[in-house]
Design an enzyme around this catalytic site. Structure first.
Site, mmCIF file in Angstrom:
data_model
loop_
_atom_site.group_PDB
_atom_site.id
_atom_site.type_symbol
_atom_site.label_atom_id
_atom_site.label_comp_id
_atom_site.label_asym_id
_atom_site.label_seq_id
_atom_site.Cartn_x
_atom_site.Cartn_y
_atom_site.Cartn_z
ATOM 1 N N GLY A 42 0.767 -1.081 -0.107
ATOM 2 C CA GLY A 42 -0.016 0.048 -0.061
ATOM 3 C C GLY A 42 0.752 1.468 -0.002
ATOM 4 O O GLY A 42 0.635 2.119 -0.827
ATOM 5 N N THR A 222 0.254 -7.516 -15.293
ATOM 6 C CA THR A 222 1.457 -7.533 -15.407
ATOM 7 C C THR A 222 2.216 -8.739 -15.719
ATOM 8 O O THR A 222 2.165 -9.602 -15.017
ATOM 9 C CB THR A 222 2.080 -6.714 -14.505
ATOM 10 O OG1 THR A 222 2.203 -7.328 -13.280
ATOM 11 C CG2 THR A 222 1.334 -5.259 -14.367
ATOM 12 N N ASP A 256 4.379 -2.755 -7.313
ATOM 13 C CA ASP A 256 3.728 -1.509 -6.497
ATOM 14 C C ASP A 256 3.914 -0.172 -7.371
ATOM 15 O O ASP A 256 3.259 0.816 -7.516
ATOM 16 C CB ASP A 256 4.263 -1.436 -5.285
ATOM 17 C CG ASP A 256 3.766 -2.773 -4.672
ATOM 18 O OD1 ASP A 256 3.004 -3.252 -4.703
ATOM 19 O OD2 ASP A 256 4.795 -3.038 -3.580
HETATM 20 O O1 RIB Z 1 5.452 -5.597 -3.186
HETATM 21 C C1 RIB Z 1 6.672 -5.455 -2.574
HETATM 22 C C2 RIB Z 1 6.534 -5.358 -0.965
HETATM 23 O O2 RIB Z 1 5.817 -6.533 -0.373
HETATM 24 C C3 RIB Z 1 7.703 -5.069 0.097
HETATM 25 O O3 RIB Z 1 7.619 -3.892 0.133
HETATM 26 C C4 RIB Z 1 7.459 -5.925 1.208
HETATM 27 O O4 RIB Z 1 7.038 -5.104 2.247
HETATM 28 C C5 RIB Z 1 6.101 -6.719 0.716
HETATM 29 O O5 RIB Z 1 4.791 -6.290 1.254
#
Ligand code: RIB
Ligand code: NA
Length: 309
Positions: A42, A222, A256
């Site tokens: 997040g 992805t 992310d």
């Molecule tokens: O998507 C990567 C993340 O997954 C890392 O930063 C780790 O904290 C896990 O949540």
């Protein structure tokens, strides 16, 4: 002041070891580097959106501990609004033990801790801000009910939703699909959710059609170096969006970076074709894999060519 992107999700302290390979069960191996960084899906997504120039707020919970205090400072340093960042003494700040091999691949164990204590009360407090946001983003590192409720609250208020079902759970509540304007996952999550293997573009088209049938407005899957596929409910064609090849040193949090970038584009260019947003988000994530670390590797607006902004 209205927000561009609100993220309801996790914060984790990343404890990262770089090693030649991932250890086997019962094995001890030597690594060559250890570092602590800011992570959690997040927060990663929120930080990437903020670094691209989105006005962001994070709705999350950390512990009343050293890692939690540091995390709040990290949000402030990145210009993220912390009005809805709670601190609890009932659990520790989430932590992720991460091992990265020489190919830039990783294995991660998360202990969500305080993240699991984020609930409907915190969402109610954030509701006035959620109502005014352009885009709301959720993942699955907090309690699933909280994620679903946040997506539904956004949807009821005509706020665009992005749901990143990570880490994936096999029996995902069907309501998640209906609450997602964009359902954005990677190949392994698509595989777990559909029950059929997703290793190439063709598989991704097929998995995407299956996920779309479950009721989301659009799907993005992805595929790392193979780019991504984009499907929209109103359009029959499933589109492959290729990406330029880069040399990966650490792919942790690349998904992310992609999701956070997508949220930024959706907020700033609401009429831009999803395909084009995905093409740009691929490029942003491509920058992140070329540097070590999770948030530490996310590009800032000033580091990117104008055509990506
Ligand atoms: O998507 C990567 C993340 O997954 C890392 O930063 C780790 O904290 C896990 O949540
Ligand atoms: Na990286």
């Amino acid at each position: 002041e209205a927000l561009d992107v609100m993220v309801v999700g996790s914060c984790m302290t990343d404890l990262v070891s770089q090693a030649p390979r991932l250890p086997k069960a019962g094995e001890t191996i030597h690594g060559h580097k250890f570092f602590i960084g800011f992570g959690g899906k997040g927060a990663n997504q929120c930080i990437q959106a903020a670094r691209l120039g989105a006005k962001t707020a994070m709705v999350c919970k950390v512990g009343k501990d050293f890692f939690g205090d540091n995390y709040i400072q990290n949000f402030k340093d990145n210009g993220v609004n912390t009005d809805f960042v709670g601190q609890t003494s009932d659990a520790a700040t989430g932590a992720a033990s991460i091992i990265v091999n020489s190919a830039g691949e990783n294995a991660i164990v998360i202990v969500a801790g305080a993240n699991m204590l984020l609930g409907s009360e915190e969402l109610q407090n954030a509701l006035p801000a959620i109502k005014q946001a352009k885009v709301l983003v959720c993942q699955l590192e907090i309690s699933p009910q909280t994620s679903l409720l946040a997506l539904q609250m956004a949807q009821e208020n005509k706020v665009k939703t992005i749901f990143n079902p990570a880490p994936a759970i096999p029996d995902l509540d069907a309501a998640f699909y209906r609450a997602s304007d964009v359902f954005c996952c990677n190949e392994s999550e698509a595989e777990l959710l559909t029950g059929s293997s997703v290793v190439n573009v063709e598989d991704a088209h097929r998995a995407g059609r299956e996920l779309l049938k479950r009721g989301c407005r659009s799907v993005v899957i992805t595929l790392g170096p193979q780019g991504c596929v984009v499907l929209e409910a109103e359009e029959s064609a499933s589109k492959h969006v290729p990406t330029t090849a880069v040399t990966a040193v650490d792919t942790t949090g690349a998904g992310d970076s992609f999701t956070g970038a997508l949220a930024f584009y959706m907020a700033h260019y609401p009429t831009m074709p999803l395909e084009e947003m995905a093409r740009r988000a691929n490029r942003v994530a491509g920058v992140s894999v070329q540097a070590v670390g999770t948030q530490a590797s996310y590009p800032l607006r000033k580091d990117l060519p104008a055509e990506l902004l």
